[in-house]
Design an enzyme around this catalytic site. Structure first.
Site, PDB file in Angstrom:
ATOM      1  N   GLY A 156       0.823  -1.198   0.000  1.00  0.00           N
ATOM      2  CA  GLY A 156       0.000   0.000   0.000  1.00  0.00           C
ATOM      3  C   GLY A 156       0.863   1.256   0.000  1.00  0.00           C
ATOM      4  O   GLY A 156       2.067   1.209   0.263  1.00  0.00           O
ATOM      5  N   CYS A 157       0.229   2.379  -0.269  1.00  0.00           N
ATOM      6  CA  CYS A 157       0.963   3.647  -0.380  1.00  0.00           C
ATOM      7  C   CYS A 157       1.463   4.149   0.975  1.00  0.00           C
ATOM      8  O   CYS A 157       2.647   4.461   1.133  1.00  0.00           O
ATOM      9  CB  CYS A 157       0.103   4.698  -1.070  1.00  0.00           C
ATOM     10  SG  CYS A 157      -1.562   4.890  -0.376  1.00  0.00           S
ATOM     11  N   TYR A 158       0.571   4.215   1.964  1.00  0.00           N
ATOM     12  CA  TYR A 158       1.017   4.621   3.296  1.00  0.00           C
ATOM     13  C   TYR A 158       2.106   3.680   3.836  1.00  0.00           C
ATOM     14  O   TYR A 158       3.125   4.143   4.354  1.00  0.00           O
ATOM     15  CB  TYR A 158      -0.162   4.657   4.268  1.00  0.00           C
ATOM     16  CG  TYR A 158      -1.063   5.858   4.158  1.00  0.00           C
ATOM     17  CD1 TYR A 158      -0.561   7.160   4.199  1.00  0.00           C
ATOM     18  CD2 TYR A 158      -2.445   5.704   4.053  1.00  0.00           C
ATOM     19  CE1 TYR A 158      -1.398   8.262   4.118  1.00  0.00           C
ATOM     20  CE2 TYR A 158      -3.292   6.801   3.973  1.00  0.00           C
ATOM     21  CZ  TYR A 158      -2.771   8.081   4.004  1.00  0.00           C
ATOM     22  OH  TYR A 158      -3.616   9.173   3.936  1.00  0.00           O
ATOM     23  N   GLU A 317       6.514  10.497  -1.141  1.00  0.00           N
ATOM     24  CA  GLU A 317       6.413   9.665  -2.344  1.00  0.00           C
ATOM     25  C   GLU A 317       5.151  10.059  -3.089  1.00  0.00           C
ATOM     26  O   GLU A 317       4.290  10.773  -2.550  1.00  0.00           O
ATOM     27  CB  GLU A 317       6.335   8.180  -1.963  1.00  0.00           C
ATOM     28  CG  GLU A 317       5.024   7.852  -1.265  1.00  0.00           C
ATOM     29  CD  GLU A 317       4.900   6.418  -0.786  1.00  0.00           C
ATOM     30  OE1 GLU A 317       5.924   5.732  -0.692  1.00  0.00           O
ATOM     31  OE2 GLU A 317       3.766   6.004  -0.492  1.00  0.00           O
TER      32      GLU A 317
END
Length: 347
Positions: A156-158, A317
């Site tokens: 995932g991004c987080y 990011e």
């Protein structure tokens, strides 16, 4: 070199669109199949005019069907589908001999009980959990595991913004694993395409707010990977915030320092000096989303608060890039035996 034939299943969302962009530009990828129930029968460039006149942009969406994907000639399939749905297609495509890179949460967790706790439903394909590889290439030994995998669970991004700064410090015992506190800020695209009014322009613009507290779903995979690095169960505090930007994630993490400031610097450099997409900003420097959006880089800076005895870790990011599609392309490159930066530089 012959191009690797690929498919994107669920290609109409924000992450799917970014995957399409990267694959259309990738020198060693050939896009053979894209699926969307909503857009079946329509060409990519009709739905996404930004792709007009790019080679391959006349490819038509098809309805998502495993046999159709197989018949397209695709060797590797990217799943940009909601959790719970992706597992069904992963199982079918693996049976047909394709390799799968899943961008949903369906195979990120090792424990099906944790999946049920955080996602509210029993895991749909527990038999595949033991072979799924958590696809964060920068973690020690993970690149080889990804290269050999049939099924990659793309992070995932987080979690990407939190795990990468913390893992080197946990592995060397430089911080107290039970003292970790993280606050993250994400652009609205992180919620995906949704009709939820909370993510509409008028609600999100000129406003910042916390959401999904105190137990955001991504906390499950964050704690899993940090526990592996620490060699003990890690329980932490994580507060995500929505900010009025399209994309980008900025994360600040703090923890009680057990080592020295110089050891923090050394650990991060030892872990990431050879990693193409990790840029270390140095002690005393914070990360800025404007420097990473539309790239596959994660920038990491750090500082030590002598007054409280805590180390501060800063990362940024692009949630659609390094936090999703770009990281999935890294796994694709490893599986295909390509250089890690293939198709990801100058994008």
């Amino acid at each position: 070199m012959q191009k690797i034939k690929t498919a994107v299943v669920g290609a109409s969302g924000y992450t799917g669109m970014e995957l399409l962009r990267l694959l259309l530009m990738h020198p060693y990828a050939e896009l053979n199949c894209v699926t969307s129930r909503q857009y079946a029968g329509q060409a990519l460039d009709a739905i996404f005019p930004r792709f007009a006149q790019m080679p391959g942009s006349d490819l038509q969406f098809t309805a998502p069907d495993a046999q159709t994907i197989k018949e397209s000639g695709a060797e590797i399939a990217f799943l940009a589908l909601p959790h719970g749905v992706a597992a069904e297609y992963a199982s079918a495509l693996l049976e047909l001999g394709l390799k799968v890179i899943d961008l949903s949460a369906d195979f990120r967790l090792n424990d099906p009980a944790v999946y049920e706790e955080f996602y509210g439903t029993p895991h749909p394909a527990t038999e595949l959990l033991t072979e799924a590889v958590y696809g964060m290439p920068e973690l020690q030994g993970r690149s080889k595991e990804i290269a050999d995998a049939r099924l990659v669970a793309s992070p995932g991004c987080y979690p990407t913004s939190i795990i990468l700064p913390l893992v080197p410090l946990l592995e060397k015992g430089l911080i107290d694993p039970q003292s970790i506190v993280t606050c993250s800020m994400s652009g609205v695209s992180g919620a995906g395409k949704t009709s939820n009014t909370l993510f509409s322009y008028c609600e999100a613009n000129e406003s910042v707010r916390a959401y999904s507290v105190p137990k955001h779903r991504h906390l499950s995979e964050i704690e899993q990977e940090l526990s592996i690095a620490a060699g003990e169960k890690v329980t932490m505090s994580f507060t995500p915030h929505l900010v009025p930007a399209h994309n980008g994630i900025c994360t600040t993490t703090s923890a009680m320092l057990k080592g020295s400031p110089s050891e923090v610097t050394q650990a991060l450099h030892e872990a990431y000096n050879s990693q193409t997409f990790v840029r270390l900003l140095g002690k005393g420097n914070a990360a800025d989303t404007k420097n990473v959006t539309r790239t596959n880089f994660i920038d990491i800076g750090w500082a030590v608060d002598e007054r409280t005895g805590r180390v501060l870790l800063f990362s940024s990011e692009d949630n659609l890039g390094k936090g999703a599609a770009g990281q999935a392309i890294q796994s694709f490159n490893l599986i295909a035996g390509l250089a890690p930066q293939s198709g990801l530089q100058n994008v």
